[in-house]
Enzyme design. Structure first.
Site, PDB file in Angstrom:
ATOM      1  CG  ASP A  90      -1.874  -1.149   1.309  1.00  0.00           C
ATOM      2  OD1 ASP A  90      -1.636  -2.175   0.645  1.00  0.00           O
ATOM      3  OD2 ASP A  90      -2.870  -1.018   2.044  1.00  0.00           O
ATOM      4  CE  LYS A 153      -4.857   1.816   3.223  1.00  0.00           C
ATOM      5  NZ  LYS A 153      -3.660   1.110   3.747  1.00  0.00           N
ATOM      6  CE  LYS A 183      -6.430  -1.550   3.344  1.00  0.00           C
ATOM      7  NZ  LYS A 183      -5.045  -2.060   3.541  1.00  0.00           N
TER       8      LYS A 183
END
EC number: 4.1.2.4
Length: 219
Positions: A90, A153, A183
């Site tokens: 990430d 995300k 996400k």
């Protein structure tokens, strides 16, 4: 939407521990709890790799939490993490570039990390949605898709502007149109909040209070 079961939601969770004071014992406890809860993944700081977690996806972060790292540093961090067994990375974009409207810089940043990692792991792109305008959220999602990311995300969970919101998740999901995962992370503490975010289009949840959230869903 049909009522979600505890198992359905667990299969979407990255059980997360990114506190700077986290110890090896804390991470071991995180893995044990993740197994007990039946979640998909654990997400830990890169210094905690390699991590033995059979049966779990191992995720980590790059350029975290500020995003104000040189792209080559983010790329090197991501590549090392994958070499050490991370299944997912990430990364945090340069949020200032997004605020300034320099989406070519955002694109270049993501491409650098994607190329450094290769295709050995999934790449999730943290855009820190609470700090961005709707137009910037859309452009960051487009940049992530063009750069070959697998997910967008919402948040690091460390920014003072806040974490995931239903509005941001819905906008991100509409922009990527199912081609990328979405996400939601940051400030998700209840089953009601999780359910709203899933309904808005979240396909993955980043949670540090996974047990509390899961207890609100039927077994």
């Amino acid at each position: 939407m049909a009522q979600l079961s505890r198992r359905d939601v667990a299969a979407m969770i990255d059980h997360t521990l990114l506190a700077p004071e986290a110890t090896a014992a804390d991470v071991s406890a995180l893995v044990d709890e993740a197994r007990a809860l039946g979640v998909l993944a654990v997400c830990v700081s890169p210094a905690m790799l390699p991590l033995r977690a059979p049966g779990l996806t191992v995720a980590t972060v790059a350029g975290f939490p500020s995003g104000k790292h040189h792209s080559l540093v983010k790329g090197s961090e991501a590549r090392l993490a994958v070499d050490q067994g991370a299944d997912e990375v990430d990364m945090v974009i340069d949020i200032g570039a997004a605020v300034a409207g320099d989406f070519n810089a955002v694109l270049s940043d993501i491409i650098t990390v994607r190329e450094a990692m290769g295709d050995r792991a999934l790449l999730k792109v943290i855009i820190e949605s609470a700090a961005l305008s709707d137009a910037a959220i859309v452009e960051c999602c487009r940049a992530a898709e063009r750069a070959g990311a697998n997910f967008v995300k919402t948040s690091t969970g460390f920014h003072p502007a806040g974490g995931a919101s239903v509005h941001a998740v819905r906008l991100m999901a509409e922009t990527v149109g199912g081609r990328l995962g979405v996400k939601a992370s940051g400030g998700i503490r209840t089953s009601a909040a999780a359910a709203e975010l899933i309904s808005a289009g979240a396909t993955r949840l980043g949670l540090s209070r996974s047990r509390d959230v899961l207890e609100g869903f039927p077994a």
